[in-house]
Write an enzyme that holds these catalytic residues in place. Structure first.
Site, PDB file in Angstrom:
ATOM      1  N   SER A  68     -11.016  -0.684   3.652  1.00  0.00           N
ATOM      2  CA  SER A  68      -9.934  -0.663   4.591  1.00  0.00           C
ATOM      3  C   SER A  68      -9.535   0.495   5.153  1.00  0.00           C
ATOM      4  CB  SER A  68      -8.974  -1.684   4.515  1.00  0.00           C
ATOM      5  OG  SER A  68      -9.371  -2.859   3.957  1.00  0.00           O
ATOM      6  N   GLU A 114      -4.864   3.558   6.200  1.00  0.00           N
ATOM      7  CA  GLU A 114      -4.366   3.414   4.741  1.00  0.00           C
ATOM      8  C   GLU A 114      -5.002   4.690   4.015  1.00  0.00           C
ATOM      9  OE1 GLU A 114      -5.430  -0.610   3.158  1.00  0.00           O
ATOM     10  OE2 GLU A 114      -6.400   0.515   1.744  1.00  0.00           O
ATOM     11  N   ARG A 141       0.731  -1.297   0.009  1.00  0.00           N
ATOM     12  CA  ARG A 141       0.087  -0.065  -0.191  1.00  0.00           C
ATOM     13  C   ARG A 141       0.902   1.116  -0.271  1.00  0.00           C
ATOM     14  NH1 ARG A 141      -2.189  -3.396  -1.031  1.00  0.00           N
ATOM     15  NH2 ARG A 141      -4.332  -4.511  -0.190  1.00  0.00           N
TER      16      ARG A 141
HETATM   17  C1  FAD Z   1     -15.739  -0.269  -0.834  1.00  0.00           C
HETATM   18  C2  FAD Z   1     -14.091  -0.100  -0.870  1.00  0.00           C
HETATM   19  C3  FAD Z   1     -13.470  -1.091  -1.299  1.00  0.00           C
HETATM   20  C4  FAD Z   1     -11.977  -1.048  -1.633  1.00  0.00           C
HETATM   21  N1  FAD Z   1     -11.188  -1.999  -1.601  1.00  0.00           N
HETATM   22  C5  FAD Z   1      -9.888  -1.790  -1.745  1.00  0.00           C
HETATM   23  C6  FAD Z   1      -9.031  -2.974  -1.974  1.00  0.00           C
HETATM   24  O1  FAD Z   1      -9.393  -4.203  -2.100  1.00  0.00           O
HETATM   25  N2  FAD Z   1      -7.730  -2.643  -2.060  1.00  0.00           N
HETATM   26  C7  FAD Z   1      -7.112  -1.729  -2.360  1.00  0.00           C
HETATM   27  O2  FAD Z   1      -5.875  -1.461  -2.594  1.00  0.00           O
HETATM   28  N3  FAD Z   1      -7.945  -0.437  -1.818  1.00  0.00           N
HETATM   29  C8  FAD Z   1      -9.176  -0.663  -1.896  1.00  0.00           C
HETATM   30  N4  FAD Z   1     -10.160   0.606  -1.509  1.00  0.00           N
HETATM   31  C9  FAD Z   1      -9.582   2.036  -1.540  1.00  0.00           C
HETATM   32  C10 FAD Z   1      -9.696   2.502  -2.806  1.00  0.00           C
HETATM   33  O3  FAD Z   1     -10.649   2.136  -3.617  1.00  0.00           O
HETATM   34  C11 FAD Z   1      -8.302   2.745  -3.623  1.00  0.00           C
HETATM   35  O4  FAD Z   1      -7.270   3.233  -2.790  1.00  0.00           O
HETATM   36  C12 FAD Z   1      -8.079   3.571  -4.920  1.00  0.00           C
HETATM   37  O5  FAD Z   1      -7.143   3.247  -5.571  1.00  0.00           O
HETATM   38  C13 FAD Z   1      -8.693   4.861  -4.717  1.00  0.00           C
HETATM   39  O6  FAD Z   1      -8.906   5.550  -5.919  1.00  0.00           O
HETATM   40  P1  FAD Z   1      -9.517   6.773  -5.884  1.00  0.00           P
HETATM   41  O7  FAD Z   1      -9.514   7.609  -7.485  1.00  0.00           O
HETATM   42  O8  FAD Z   1     -10.842   6.943  -5.364  1.00  0.00           O
HETATM   43  O9  FAD Z   1      -8.655   7.865  -5.178  1.00  0.00           O
HETATM   44  P2  FAD Z   1      -9.066   9.081  -4.274  1.00  0.00           P
HETATM   45  O10 FAD Z   1      -9.448   8.550  -3.076  1.00  0.00           O
HETATM   46  O11 FAD Z   1      -9.499  10.008  -5.125  1.00  0.00           O
HETATM   47  O12 FAD Z   1      -7.506   9.624  -3.811  1.00  0.00           O
HETATM   48  C14 FAD Z   1      -6.604   8.899  -3.239  1.00  0.00           C
HETATM   49  C15 FAD Z   1      -5.182   9.425  -2.861  1.00  0.00           C
HETATM   50  O13 FAD Z   1      -4.532   9.451  -4.265  1.00  0.00           O
HETATM   51  C16 FAD Z   1      -4.349  10.727  -4.773  1.00  0.00           C
HETATM   52  N5  FAD Z   1      -4.534  10.866  -6.323  1.00  0.00           N
HETATM   53  C17 FAD Z   1      -5.669  10.488  -6.784  1.00  0.00           C
HETATM   54  N6  FAD Z   1      -5.634  10.412  -8.190  1.00  0.00           N
HETATM   55  C18 FAD Z   1      -4.104  10.564  -8.449  1.00  0.00           C
HETATM   56  C19 FAD Z   1      -3.558  10.870  -9.447  1.00  0.00           C
HETATM   57  N7  FAD Z   1      -4.067  10.684 -10.738  1.00  0.00           N
HETATM   58  N8  FAD Z   1      -2.467  11.372  -9.451  1.00  0.00           N
HETATM   59  C20 FAD Z   1      -1.622  11.630  -8.267  1.00  0.00           C
HETATM   60  N9  FAD Z   1      -2.314  11.086  -7.112  1.00  0.00           N
HETATM   61  C21 FAD Z   1      -3.763  10.880  -7.205  1.00  0.00           C
HETATM   62  C22 FAD Z   1      -5.384  11.752  -4.061  1.00  0.00           C
HETATM   63  O14 FAD Z   1      -4.694  13.197  -3.785  1.00  0.00           O
HETATM   64  C23 FAD Z   1      -5.550  11.182  -2.459  1.00  0.00           C
HETATM   65  O15 FAD Z   1      -4.075  11.451  -1.832  1.00  0.00           O
HETATM   66  C24 FAD Z   1     -11.630   0.423  -1.515  1.00  0.00           C
HETATM   67  C25 FAD Z   1     -12.339   1.365  -1.106  1.00  0.00           C
HETATM   68  C26 FAD Z   1     -13.705   1.299  -0.949  1.00  0.00           C
HETATM   69  C27 FAD Z   1     -14.476   2.315  -0.933  1.00  0.00           C
END
Ligand code: FAD
Length: 339
Positions: free
Chosen positions: A240, A335, A165
């Site tokens: 998580s 996380e 992570r």
């Molecule tokens: C129900 C649920 C289940 C999940 N299961 C998992 C799982 O199994 N495994 C797992 O690893 N994660 C999981 N996650 C967490 C999440 O889905 C991931 O971390 C996902 O990659 C976040 O994507 P996002 O576009 O929503 O990022 P955001 O929440 O919008 O951003 C997260 C971080 O990344 C930065 N960021 C976003 N986009 C960019 C970019 N293009 N360039 C630079 N920085 C950026 C943001 O500034 C922020 O700090 C889960 C979340 C939920 C709600």
């Protein structure tokens, strides 16, 4: 030119459903728009936050600056041979849509990561992982726009410094680059299937499948996740909340002398213990505090039971950290990215 809006609620832009506001908000739809935005005087004089689907963030307060929402779509095949395909996917594409596209084309490598919410651009950020697979295993390279100059830099897999992570983008280069596209290498045949983790093997056997295809694995993962995890559209959450902690062998032995059958698995420098188990042992599963709570099926997931503020979720997380530390002498780390 990118239009900048003022005083925008972020409620529909984060899966916790926290009603924080951004002083300024804009949507970038192309890499050219992004480059001209970051080179503008407005961008240079304001703090900024890149937002994908908001599925890994917790807003404790209003964001005093510019939220840049990623809507850079598109994907194309860079090249392919008999064995592999190299796919370049722009960072605003939804991760799960990309997985479905690959599964439908029988391109293997990311089927275990089905149904993870969020954008392609955020996937390398925390090296998303699930069911025995991490995205780093298929990342060839990552293109990112440097926020201070607007220049595009290509990071090789090694340069991304992936860990559990973790990546360079979450550490040394945090808030310095906007990931604009990700190139994945996927298999076209002789797929390496991973079924040994979690409930996959069990689910496949209930489906009467002995020789699973990547589509079968994706279906099994989707089934397991749908049954286990709350739908953030009806119960706000960010998956998580904490990382699974790594402890030393000595600490683990001490733990097993006090607690019977501690679940664990090997880690780089010791033993990894599931954070969900630790939290459950402290009695948090299903608990509610004000409008915040701990999910009743998975103690690792904190939830917004309706109208919670970011601070309510945050203070519940702090209470959980102290009680786990008191009982097990283990410090949990979030996380989720907290703002
Ligand atoms: C129900 C649920 C289940 C999940 N299961 C998992 C799982 O199994 N495994 C797992 O690893 N994660 C999981 N996650 C967490 C999440 O889905 C991931 O971390 C996902 O990659 C976040 O994507 P996002 O576009 O929503 O990022 P955001 O929440 O919008 O951003 C997260 C971080 O990344 C930065 N960021 C976003 N986009 C960019 C970019 N293009 N360039 C630079 N920085 C950026 C943001 O500034 C922020 O700090 C889960 C979340 C939920 C709600």
């Amino acid at each position: 030119m990118v239009a900048i809006q003022e005083n925008i609620s972020l409620k529909r832009f984060n899966t916790f459903g926290i009603d924080a506001k951004a002083n300024y908000f804009c949507e970038v739809k192309s890499i050219e728009d992004l480059i001209s935005l970051v080179q503008s005087e407005f961008f240079k004089s304001h703090r900024s936050l890149i937002l994908g689907s908001g599925s890994n963030v917790l807003f404790r307060q209003d964001f005093k600056g510019l939220v840049v929402h990623n809507s850079i779509f598109g994907r194309n095949i860079v090249h392919q041979n008999d064995e592999s395909i190299y796919l370049k996917i722009n960072s605003g594409e939804l991760w799960h849509d990309a997985v479905m596209h690959c599964v439908q084309n029988n391109w293997g490598g990311i089927e275990n990561l089905s149904l993870i919410p969020g954008t392609m651009g955020a996937a390398p950020m925390q090296n998303i992982g699930a069911y025995g697979v991490e995205v780093r295993e298929v990342i060839e390279s990552v293109d990112a726009v440097e926020l201070s100059t607007g220049r595009i830099k290509t990071f090789s897999n090694l340069e991304c410094k992936f860990g559990y992570r973790e990546s360079i983008f979450k550490n040394e280069l945090r808030e310095k680059f906007f990931i604009s596209s990700v190139t994945l290498t996927l298999t076209k045949k002789n797929h390496r299937v991973t079924t040994s983790y979690g409930a996959i093997a069990d689910t496949l056997s209930k489906m009467n499948i002995a020789q699973p295809t990547i589509k079968n694995i994706s279906d099994a993962v989707i089934k397991i996740r749908t049954e286990k995890l709350p739908d953030f559209n009806s119960l706000g959450n960010a998956g998580s909340f904490f990382k699974n902690p790594e402890i030393t062998e000595a600490h683990f032995l001490e733990l097993t002398s006090n607690f019977e059958s501690v679940p664990h698995y090997p880690a780089n420098q010791g033993v990894k213990v599931p954070a969900g188990w630790l939290i459950e042992q402290c009695g948090w599963k299903g608990k509610t505090f004000g409008n915040a709570g701990v999910h009743d099926k998975q103690a690792l997931v904190l939830v917004n039971r309706g109208g919670a503020t970011g601070d309510e979720i945050f203070s519940l997380a702090m209470k959980i950290i102290s009680s786990v530390s008191e009982k097990f002498s283990i410090t949990l780390t979030p996380e989720v990215n907290i703002f």
